[in-house]
Design a protein around this motif. Structure first.
Motif, PDB file in Angstrom:
ATOM      1  N   ASP A 460       0.737  -1.044  -0.065  1.00  0.00           N
ATOM      2  CA  ASP A 460       0.047  -0.100   0.121  1.00  0.00           C
ATOM      3  C   ASP A 460       0.691   1.121  -0.021  1.00  0.00           C
ATOM      4  O   ASP A 460       1.899   1.247   0.595  1.00  0.00           O
ATOM      5  CB  ASP A 460      -0.950   0.059   1.065  1.00  0.00           C
ATOM      6  N   PRO A 480      -1.816   0.865  -5.132  1.00  0.00           N
ATOM      7  CA  PRO A 480      -3.261   0.891  -5.262  1.00  0.00           C
ATOM      8  C   PRO A 480      -3.955   1.720  -6.399  1.00  0.00           C
ATOM      9  O   PRO A 480      -5.098   1.627  -7.000  1.00  0.00           O
ATOM     10  CB  PRO A 480      -3.474   1.917  -4.135  1.00  0.00           C
ATOM     11  N   THR A 486      -6.669  -4.565  -6.719  1.00  0.00           N
ATOM     12  CA  THR A 486      -7.626  -5.297  -5.753  1.00  0.00           C
ATOM     13  C   THR A 486      -7.580  -6.930  -6.198  1.00  0.00           C
ATOM     14  O   THR A 486      -7.622  -7.714  -5.399  1.00  0.00           O
ATOM     15  CB  THR A 486      -9.116  -4.952  -5.916  1.00  0.00           C
ATOM     16  N   LEU A 489      -4.492  -8.380  -5.020  1.00  0.00           N
ATOM     17  CA  LEU A 489      -4.437  -8.469  -3.635  1.00  0.00           C
ATOM     18  C   LEU A 489      -5.259  -9.738  -3.135  1.00  0.00           C
ATOM     19  O   LEU A 489      -4.985 -10.421  -1.985  1.00  0.00           O
ATOM     20  CB  LEU A 489      -5.057  -7.010  -2.755  1.00  0.00           C
ATOM     21  N   ASN A 490      -6.407  -9.844  -3.695  1.00  0.00           N
ATOM     22  CA  ASN A 490      -7.214 -10.882  -3.332  1.00  0.00           C
ATOM     23  C   ASN A 490      -6.801 -12.241  -3.456  1.00  0.00           C
ATOM     24  O   ASN A 490      -6.955 -13.168  -2.907  1.00  0.00           O
ATOM     25  CB  ASN A 490      -8.685 -10.871  -4.061  1.00  0.00           C
ATOM     26  N   ALA A 513      -4.185  -1.125   3.036  1.00  0.00           N
ATOM     27  CA  ALA A 513      -5.168  -2.007   2.256  1.00  0.00           C
ATOM     28  C   ALA A 513      -4.800  -3.609   2.523  1.00  0.00           C
ATOM     29  O   ALA A 513      -5.699  -4.391   2.486  1.00  0.00           O
ATOM     30  CB  ALA A 513      -4.957  -1.854   0.779  1.00  0.00           C
ATOM     31  N   ARG A 517      -7.299  -6.228   4.059  1.00  0.00           N
ATOM     32  CA  ARG A 517      -7.724  -7.569   3.515  1.00  0.00           C
ATOM     33  C   ARG A 517      -7.368  -8.705   4.260  1.00  0.00           C
ATOM     34  O   ARG A 517      -8.082  -9.729   4.340  1.00  0.00           O
ATOM     35  CB  ARG A 517      -7.210  -7.566   2.095  1.00  0.00           C
TER      36      ARG A 517
END
Length: 557
Positions: A460, A480, A486, A489-490, A513, A517
């Protein structure tokens, strides 16, 4: 020497001074303020991120201070210190602060003041320690002072000769660009509109006074309003938030809450602002009284309203912001008191021959011939005012060493007067502030030695901007502003992410971030990564880092 050559000479001298100080502080000693490096990182993302695009500049800060650094950042592959040590920020602030010096000087030459007096006030402004520091460190103060001083100077001239060119410059250029530099400018834009509208209404005869006043108000405040609405609209379209500085998890309000800062009592907040203004311009009230005494019987006595209204609006905005708990207790937020005092010093002495108007308006005050004679006056008419203004330099230098009012400036003592063997707590804090981002530079070096492919490290940018800015391979990082942040990151392993940079889930780290998560990432690796390196931080208020290696999710594993 003509006024034009004099301005060029003074500009180059000031620019050289601020560039030299910036190089000495940032490149040689690594003394870099976080907001300055964050703007460098934003400019770097526009050119060298995995997905280069202009929106990568971000929407927490207003954009101008980062946008103008893009040409310098383009040279960072040739000279890494341009980004790593934030020297592109130094170039930006040095150019703008040198421009602010010229605007202050021009306030005197516009009025035909003796050259020696003009140069004395200009030098006292340019060499004020706060002006030198913020003219060299890449923060937003320098461009803000430049645009506000430019606007004030043109409004003063408009009040003298009613030349519409001054309103076009003050409103159409200076005010609009000022808002794209600092949010404070919104108060100055409003104050300029009220000032110009009231002035036109009072002196425009016969009717239609109201229509003329409204047109002048639109001319001076309309472009600033357009910048306000335009930036909010673009931010909303791209991020879903019109005012990220106030509503985002990375904005001031969120940072204050995450850091546990409580709002001061309203009276205490205002008292803090008064002390800061006094430290920066200790003779502001005497200068204002001298200027009023000089102007009260002249046809253009109302020129005093321009600096008081515009500079004063910025000071009032900052004082109320801190008193209501929406900003930080920083001395630099009141730096505009210094050009206010300099401007009053230019108005507190007898005028010479004013610069002729390009298009004198029909509502300009009528000046008597004697007032334009420009007769020479003895030095005693000018020396007391210059001496009064000069008091600010030692007082401000002392104030910058007071951590309760100047938490971002007092650590300069670790560079200017180092005491490496001192065990005094303050000296230890000074050293840790002066060493800020050395840890992040070390992490960037370590990752570069791993010879990783692009998109291998996810972080982040709340704290990680310093690591990305220090790296010679910024495309290695997933940040980001990347459209696929996203998704990566997932499922980091499935998207080729090999490492995750984690910080503690406390303070500002609660908004990180990766922590949002994976709440247990820093402590345990959240069952998706294994701890590889832990790095304690040498910098003040900077988090410790842990580098986690993402678990292999390939079929062979």
């Amino acid at each position: 020497m003509t006024n034009r050559r004099l301005r060029v000479t003074v500009f180059l001298l000031a620019l050289t001074c601020y560039l030299a100080v910036g190089y000495w502080l940032q490149v040689r000693h690594g003394f870099i303020l976080g907001d300055a490096l964050a703007r460098v990182s934003a400019a770097q993302a526009v050119l060298f991120s995995r997905d280069p695009h202009l929106a990568a500049i971000g929407f927490i800060f207003t954009p101008l201070t980062a946008v103008v650094q893009i040409p310098a950042i383009a040279l960072s592959p040739l000279w890494p210190d341009m980004a790593e040590r934030a020297f592109s920020g130094t170039i930006m602030s040095a150019v703008f602060m040198a421009g602010a010096v010229i605007q202050i000087m021009s306030m005197g030459t516009d009025r035909g003041l003796p050259r020696g007096y003009v140069l004395a006030i200009t030098a006292l402004f340019a060499l004020n320690p706060m002006i030198i520091f913020y003219g060299s460190n890449g923060m937003s103060e320098a461009p803000f002072l430049f645009f506000m001083s430019w606007a004030v100077r043109r409004l003063i001239m408009w009040m003298v000769d009613d030349d519409v060119h001054h309103l076009v410059t003050a409103g159409g250029i200076a005010m609009g660009l000022a808002y794209l530099t600092r949010y404070d400018a919104v108060a100055c834009i409003a104050a300029a509109g009220v000032l110009v509208g009231a002035t036109t209404y009072l002196r425009a005869r016969p009717n239609p006074r109201m229509r003329r006043a409204l047109l002048d108000m639109i001319m001076v405040s309309g472009p600033g309003l357009a910048a306000f609405l335009g930036w909010a609209g673009v931010s909303w379209l791209i991020t879903g938030e019109g005012f990220g500085q106030f509503t985002s998890q990375y904005g001031n309000a969120a940072i204050l809450e995450q850091s546990g800062h409580s709002a001061p009592a309203f009276g205490e907040g205002l008292a803090f602002a008064v002390v800061c203004i006094t430290l920066l311009a200790p003779t502001l009230i005497p200068l204002a009284l001298l200027a009023f005494a000089r102007r009260r019987r002249t046809p253009d006595w109302h020129v005093l309203a321009a600096p008081v209204a515009i500079y004063g609006a910025a000071l009032t905005f900052q004082a109320l912001s801190y008193a209501t708990g929406s900003t930080f207790p920083f001395l630099r937020f009141y730096i505009i008191a210094i050009p206010l005092a300099a401007c009053l010093a230019m108005l507190a002495v007898p005028d010479g021959v004013l610069v002729p108007a390009k298009r004198r308006g029909k509502f300009a005050p009528v000046r008597r011939p004697a007032e334009q004679a420009g007769r020479r006056r003895p030095w005693i008419a000018y020396a007391p005012v210059a001496a009064t203004f000069a008091v600010a330099i030692p007082v401000t230098a002392w104030g910058m060493g007071q951590p309760e009012f100047a938490p971002q400036e007092y650590a300069l003592g670790a560079v200017l007067a180092p005491q490496p063997d001192s065990v005094v707590e303050r000296k230890a804090i000074e050293h840790s502030i002066a060493a800020s981002f050395s840890t992040e530079r070390a992490i960037a070096d370590y990752l570069e030695r791993l010879d990783l492919p692009d998109g291998s490290v996810i972080v982040d940018s709340e704290y990680g901007f310093a690591i990305v800015a220090a790296s010679k391979r910024p495309r290695m990082f997933v940040v980001p502003s990347d459209p696929d942040f996203t998704a990566m990151l997932n499922e980091p392993g499935a998207h080729g992410v090999k490492y995750m940079l984690a910080i503690p889930r406390e303070g500002r780290g609660t908004a990180d971030a990766l922590n949002l998560r994976y709440p247990t990432l820093y402590d345990t690796g959240a069952d998706i990564a294994i701890l590889e390196v832990e790095v304690p931080n040498d910098g003040d208020s900077q988090p410790d880092w842990r580098l986690y290696r993402v678990n292999d999710v390939s079929p062979a594993a």
